[in-house]
Design a protein around this motif. Structure first.
Motif, PDB file in Angstrom:
ATOM      1  N   LYS A 116       0.814  -1.229   0.000  1.00  0.00           N
ATOM      2  CA  LYS A 116       0.000   0.000   0.000  1.00  0.00           C
ATOM      3  C   LYS A 116       0.837   1.265   0.000  1.00  0.00           C
ATOM      4  O   LYS A 116       0.608   2.178  -0.766  1.00  0.00           O
ATOM      5  CB  LYS A 116      -0.932   0.031   1.225  1.00  0.00           C
ATOM      6  N   ASN A 117       1.794   1.342   0.943  1.00  0.00           N
ATOM      7  CA  ASN A 117       2.574   2.580   1.109  1.00  0.00           C
ATOM      8  C   ASN A 117       4.045   2.350   0.816  1.00  0.00           C
ATOM      9  O   ASN A 117       4.526   1.208   0.854  1.00  0.00           O
ATOM     10  CB  ASN A 117       2.444   3.095   2.548  1.00  0.00           C
ATOM     11  N   GLY A 118       4.755   3.460   0.606  1.00  0.00           N
ATOM     12  CA  GLY A 118       6.188   3.375   0.360  1.00  0.00           C
ATOM     13  C   GLY A 118       6.926   2.695   1.501  1.00  0.00           C
ATOM     14  O   GLY A 118       7.872   1.923   1.273  1.00  0.00           O
ATOM     15  N   ALA A 121       6.864  -0.921   1.168  1.00  0.00           N
ATOM     16  CA  ALA A 121       7.739  -1.413   0.091  1.00  0.00           C
ATOM     17  C   ALA A 121       9.206  -1.409   0.528  1.00  0.00           C
ATOM     18  O   ALA A 121       9.928  -2.388   0.306  1.00  0.00           O
ATOM     19  CB  ALA A 121       7.539  -0.585  -1.174  1.00  0.00           C
ATOM     20  N   THR A 122       9.667  -0.334   1.161  1.00  0.00           N
ATOM     21  CA  THR A 122      11.077  -0.307   1.575  1.00  0.00           C
ATOM     22  C   THR A 122      11.324  -1.357   2.656  1.00  0.00           C
ATOM     23  O   THR A 122      12.374  -2.008   2.675  1.00  0.00           O
ATOM     24  CB  THR A 122      11.501   1.090   2.086  1.00  0.00           C
ATOM     25  N   THR A 123      10.338  -1.537   3.545  1.00  0.00           N
ATOM     26  CA  THR A 123      10.504  -2.512   4.632  1.00  0.00           C
ATOM     27  C   THR A 123      10.533  -3.934   4.067  1.00  0.00           C
ATOM     28  O   THR A 123      11.347  -4.767   4.505  1.00  0.00           O
ATOM     29  CB  THR A 123       9.384  -2.330   5.686  1.00  0.00           C
ATOM     30  N   ALA A 144      18.863  10.123   4.736  1.00  0.00           N
ATOM     31  CA  ALA A 144      17.904   9.770   3.679  1.00  0.00           C
ATOM     32  C   ALA A 144      16.586   9.330   4.309  1.00  0.00           C
ATOM     33  O   ALA A 144      16.576   8.715   5.376  1.00  0.00           O
ATOM     34  CB  ALA A 144      18.464   8.651   2.815  1.00  0.00           C
ATOM     35  N   TYR A 145      15.480   9.624   3.632  1.00  0.00           N
ATOM     36  CA  TYR A 145      14.165   9.213   4.131  1.00  0.00           C
ATOM     37  C   TYR A 145      13.709   7.959   3.404  1.00  0.00           C
ATOM     38  O   TYR A 145      13.661   7.936   2.172  1.00  0.00           O
ATOM     39  CB  TYR A 145      13.138  10.328   3.922  1.00  0.00           C
ATOM     40  N   HIS A 146      13.389   6.907   4.163  1.00  0.00           N
ATOM     41  CA  HIS A 146      12.885   5.679   3.541  1.00  0.00           C
ATOM     42  C   HIS A 146      11.537   5.266   4.116  1.00  0.00           C
ATOM     43  O   HIS A 146      11.066   4.162   3.838  1.00  0.00           O
ATOM     44  CB  HIS A 146      13.897   4.549   3.697  1.00  0.00           C
ATOM     45  N   GLY A 147      10.927   6.118   4.953  1.00  0.00           N
ATOM     46  CA  GLY A 147       9.605   5.806   5.468  1.00  0.00           C
ATOM     47  C   GLY A 147       9.485   6.038   6.958  1.00  0.00           C
ATOM     48  O   GLY A 147      10.381   6.628   7.585  1.00  0.00           O
ATOM     49  N   LYS A 198      19.783  12.027  -4.280  1.00  0.00           N
ATOM     50  CA  LYS A 198      19.783  12.566  -2.913  1.00  0.00           C
ATOM     51  C   LYS A 198      18.725  13.665  -2.822  1.00  0.00           C
ATOM     52  O   LYS A 198      18.878  14.715  -3.451  1.00  0.00           O
ATOM     53  CB  LYS A 198      21.173  13.106  -2.575  1.00  0.00           C
ATOM     54  N   HIS A 199      17.661  13.379  -2.076  1.00  0.00           N
ATOM     55  CA  HIS A 199      16.578  14.361  -1.985  1.00  0.00           C
ATOM     56  C   HIS A 199      16.193  14.617  -0.530  1.00  0.00           C
ATOM     57  O   HIS A 199      15.030  14.604  -0.165  1.00  0.00           O
ATOM     58  CB  HIS A 199      15.366  13.938  -2.825  1.00  0.00           C
ATOM     59  N   ASP A 200      17.225  14.843   0.297  1.00  0.00           N
ATOM     60  CA  ASP A 200      16.977  15.120   1.715  1.00  0.00           C
ATOM     61  C   ASP A 200      16.364  16.518   1.870  1.00  0.00           C
ATOM     62  O   ASP A 200      16.775  17.453   1.182  1.00  0.00           O
ATOM     63  CB  ASP A 200      18.288  15.063   2.508  1.00  0.00           C
ATOM     64  N   VAL A 229      17.169   0.049  -4.657  1.00  0.00           N
ATOM     65  CA  VAL A 229      16.923   1.461  -4.964  1.00  0.00           C
ATOM     66  C   VAL A 229      15.528   1.826  -4.455  1.00  0.00           C
ATOM     67  O   VAL A 229      14.543   1.182  -4.823  1.00  0.00           O
ATOM     68  CB  VAL A 229      17.075   1.758  -6.470  1.00  0.00           C
ATOM     69  N   ASP A 230      15.497   2.841  -3.604  1.00  0.00           N
ATOM     70  CA  ASP A 230      14.214   3.357  -3.117  1.00  0.00           C
ATOM     71  C   ASP A 230      13.720   4.394  -4.126  1.00  0.00           C
ATOM     72  O   ASP A 230      14.133   5.550  -4.105  1.00  0.00           O
ATOM     73  CB  ASP A 230      14.403   3.975  -1.722  1.00  0.00           C
ATOM     74  N   ASP A 231      12.826   3.925  -5.005  1.00  0.00           N
ATOM     75  CA  ASP A 231      12.283   4.798  -6.060  1.00  0.00           C
ATOM     76  C   ASP A 231      10.878   5.275  -5.683  1.00  0.00           C
ATOM     77  O   ASP A 231      10.103   5.670  -6.551  1.00  0.00           O
ATOM     78  CB  ASP A 231      12.251   4.028  -7.399  1.00  0.00           C
ATOM     79  N   TRP A 256       8.665   0.997  -4.826  1.00  0.00           N
ATOM     80  CA  TRP A 256       7.864   1.979  -5.586  1.00  0.00           C
ATOM     81  C   TRP A 256       6.604   2.290  -4.810  1.00  0.00           C
ATOM     82  O   TRP A 256       6.078   1.454  -4.095  1.00  0.00           O
ATOM     83  CB  TRP A 256       7.429   1.391  -6.938  1.00  0.00           C
ATOM     84  N   SER A 257       6.079   3.483  -5.011  1.00  0.00           N
ATOM     85  CA  SER A 257       4.719   3.778  -4.525  1.00  0.00           C
ATOM     86  C   SER A 257       4.309   5.094  -5.151  1.00  0.00           C
ATOM     87  O   SER A 257       4.349   5.208  -6.383  1.00  0.00           O
ATOM     88  CB  SER A 257       4.672   3.825  -2.997  1.00  0.00           C
ATOM     89  N   LYS A 258       3.946   6.075  -4.312  1.00  0.00           N
ATOM     90  CA  LYS A 258       3.580   7.416  -4.762  1.00  0.00           C
ATOM     91  C   LYS A 258       2.854   7.429  -6.100  1.00  0.00           C
ATOM     92  O   LYS A 258       1.662   7.218  -6.160  1.00  0.00           O
ATOM     93  CB  LYS A 258       4.823   8.303  -4.806  1.00  0.00           C
ATOM     94  N   SER A 259       3.584   7.637  -7.220  1.00  0.00           N
ATOM     95  CA  SER A 259       2.888   7.953  -8.472  1.00  0.00           C
ATOM     96  C   SER A 259       2.426   6.723  -9.255  1.00  0.00           C
ATOM     97  O   SER A 259       1.871   6.861 -10.337  1.00  0.00           O
ATOM     98  CB  SER A 259       3.800   8.803  -9.350  1.00  0.00           C
TER      99      SER A 259
HETATM  100  C1  LIG Z   1      12.102   8.045  -0.790  1.00  0.00           C
HETATM  101  C2  LIG Z   1      10.913   7.637   0.028  1.00  0.00           C
HETATM  102  N1  LIG Z   1      10.861   6.398   0.522  1.00  0.00           N
HETATM  103  C3  LIG Z   1       9.826   5.966   1.250  1.00  0.00           C
HETATM  104  C4  LIG Z   1       8.785   6.813   1.546  1.00  0.00           C
HETATM  105  C5  LIG Z   1       7.636   6.326   2.390  1.00  0.00           C
HETATM  106  O1  LIG Z   1       6.465   6.303   1.654  1.00  0.00           O
HETATM  107  P1  LIG Z   1       5.046   6.326   2.376  1.00  0.00           P
HETATM  108  O2  LIG Z   1       4.887   7.695   2.968  1.00  0.00           O
HETATM  109  O3  LIG Z   1       4.068   6.063   1.288  1.00  0.00           O
HETATM  110  O4  LIG Z   1       5.057   5.252   3.400  1.00  0.00           O
HETATM  111  C6  LIG Z   1       8.787   8.116   1.046  1.00  0.00           C
HETATM  112  C7  LIG Z   1       7.698   9.053   1.357  1.00  0.00           C
HETATM  113  O5  LIG Z   1       7.781  10.231   1.191  1.00  0.00           O
HETATM  114  C8  LIG Z   1       9.897   8.555   0.275  1.00  0.00           C
HETATM  115  O6  LIG Z   1       9.961   9.792  -0.199  1.00  0.00           O
END
Ligand SMILES: Cc1ncc(COP(=O)(O)O)c(C=O)c1O
Length: 407
Positions: A116-118, A121-123, A144-147, A198-200, A229-231, A256-259
């Motif tokens: 469902k959410n990003g 997916a990263t987890t 870096a943000y991964h969730g 890098k999108h911190d 790769v966290d896309d 993957w998620s978002k778009s």
């Molecule tokens: C690079 C990245 N990974 C993971 C996430 C987590 O996604 P979600 O908020 O859908 O759980 C985000 C959310 O902004 C993100 O930008």
């Protein structure tokens, strides 16, 4: 009526029944003066708040809306599936249609699983890396943000040291620090998680260098660890085959998620055959992960993105925005730095350590009809037209006038 009368009343009601009035990154308390918390509707590249103010939208729901709000072909596909069934005892036929589309579109992908959410997916990627390698250590870039799960949330509240016991850090694009972290992991290295670029928040964006991307690949090839790769944020905006196609390096796993479904709740993990067995062994699921409507929306979203070359269209309007803002900045004598891919712009002001100029710019531009963000990367969508960019640049003029008063 005041500019944000109704929004203020709603915030007051929310504070009583929702801790802090709102959670997470969508809490408008973190935004500059005047930003609304609540929205009434959205269409194409435009957004209306509950007080009826209209904005050209440069956040696109923080990424998910890649074709524009209410894209007719996506909505039609979702409606058709809704009439058949959404949340059933198992997936619809559309699961296989979508999985085939994704495996065709993404060169490294031999298979896909949906969530469902990003964060899901990263987890799942981290779990897969450990299940596939039989090891524990995961390398992640500092900052870096991964969730929002305990292993990766940026807020320490409620997180134990054990949640992060097997994480080791490196600096993005710094091969020496990557090598050092890999050496520290030794023969316990399970995977490297790396953002598409890098999108911190609040820092100049950086594309991955070829040397860095290749080094990530080499370490994983040498050790049998998974390159992940966290896309989630950048996926389907830069390159439909995955953001690292642009640097010629293919991951083992991608999140993957978002778009992926133009605003409907869906996430995906793609992987190569090295991790197929691991993907069959781990137990990964959720009550809503098989919903058919978001999958139908995703099929339509990916088809339209491919047919219309979505990344190139976003690059065109993104370039117009970047060039327009540069010209305004020079004319007003207020220097800015614009970094990252034009489809996901970040605008920071020079000599602005407290982000005061950025906030003044955004508040004034908001009043004039453009919804920008002062510190987070923004998002173009395929729906942005030249007229939308023109309108946004008029609003930015008001923003530069406000920022100039602080120089
Ligand atoms: C690079 C990245 N990974 C993971 C996430 C987590 O996604 P979600 O908020 O859908 O759980 C985000 C959310 O902004 C993100 O930008």
């Amino acid at each position: 009526m005041l500019y944000n009368d109704k929004d203020s009343a709603l915030r007051q009601r929310a504070r009583r029944v929702i801790p802090g009035g709102m959670w997470g990154h969508m809490n408008a308390a973190n935004l500059p003066e005047g930003y609304p918390q609540f929205f009434a509707r959205a269409e194409g590249a435009r957004l209306w708040d509950v007080d009826g103010n209209e904005y050209v939208d440069f956040m696109c729901s923080w990424g998910p809306v890649v074709l524009g709000h209410h894209h007719p072909e996506v909505e039609e596909a979702a409606r058709r599936q809704e009439a058949l069934g959404d949340c059933m005892n198992g997936p619809g036929e559309v699961l296989v249609d979508l999985a085939e589309r994704i495996v065709d579109l993404i060169p490294h992908a031999d298979w896909v699983q949906f969530q469902k959410n990003g964060t899901d997916a990263t987890t799942v990627c981290v779990t897969l890396a450990r299940a596939g390698s039989g090891r524990r250590k995961i390398l992640v870039a500092r900052g870096a943000y991964h969730g929002a799960a305990p292993w990766c949330t940026p807020a320490p509240a409620g997180v134990t040291a054990e949640d992060r016991a097997h994480l080791l850090h490196f600096e993005y694009n710094d091969t020496a620090s990557l090598d050092a972290a890999a050496a520290q992991a030794g023969d316990d290295l399970a995977g490297i998680v790396v953002s598409a670029f890098k999108h911190d928040v609040g820092r100049d964006q950086e594309m991955p260098t070829h040397i860095f991307a290749r080094r990530c690949r080499e370490i994983c090839d040498r050790t049998g660890a998974a390159l992940i790769v966290d896309d989630v944020r950048a996926g389907f905006r830069l390159n439909l085959g995955g953001s690292w196609e642009t640097v010629g390096v293919r991951p083992d796993l991608s999140a993957w998620s978002k778009s992926i479904a133009n605003g409907r709740a869906l996430a995906a993990v793609t992987g190569n055959d090295k991790f197929r067995d691991a993907a069959t062994k781990i137990f990964t699921t959720g009550s809503f992960w098989c919903e058919a409507v978001p999958m139908a929306a995703a099929v339509a979203t990916l088809d339209v993105l491919k047919r219309d070359d979505g990344p190139a269209r976003m690059a065109k309007t993104g370039t117009m925005l970047r060039e327009g803002l540069d010209a305004l900045s020079r004319r007003h004598g207020v220097p800015i730095r614009q970094t990252g891919p034009v489809q996901m712009p970040l605008v920071l002001f020079e000599d602005d350590p407290e982000n005061q100029k950025g906030k003044a710019f955004c508040s004034a531009a908001l009043r004039a009809g453009a919804y920008f963000h002062p510190r987070h990367n923004m998002f173009l969508s395929v729906a942005h037209t030249e007229a939308d960019i023109g309108r946004a640049l008029e609003a930015a003029e008001a923003g530069f006038n406000a920022a100039k008063r602080l120089v």
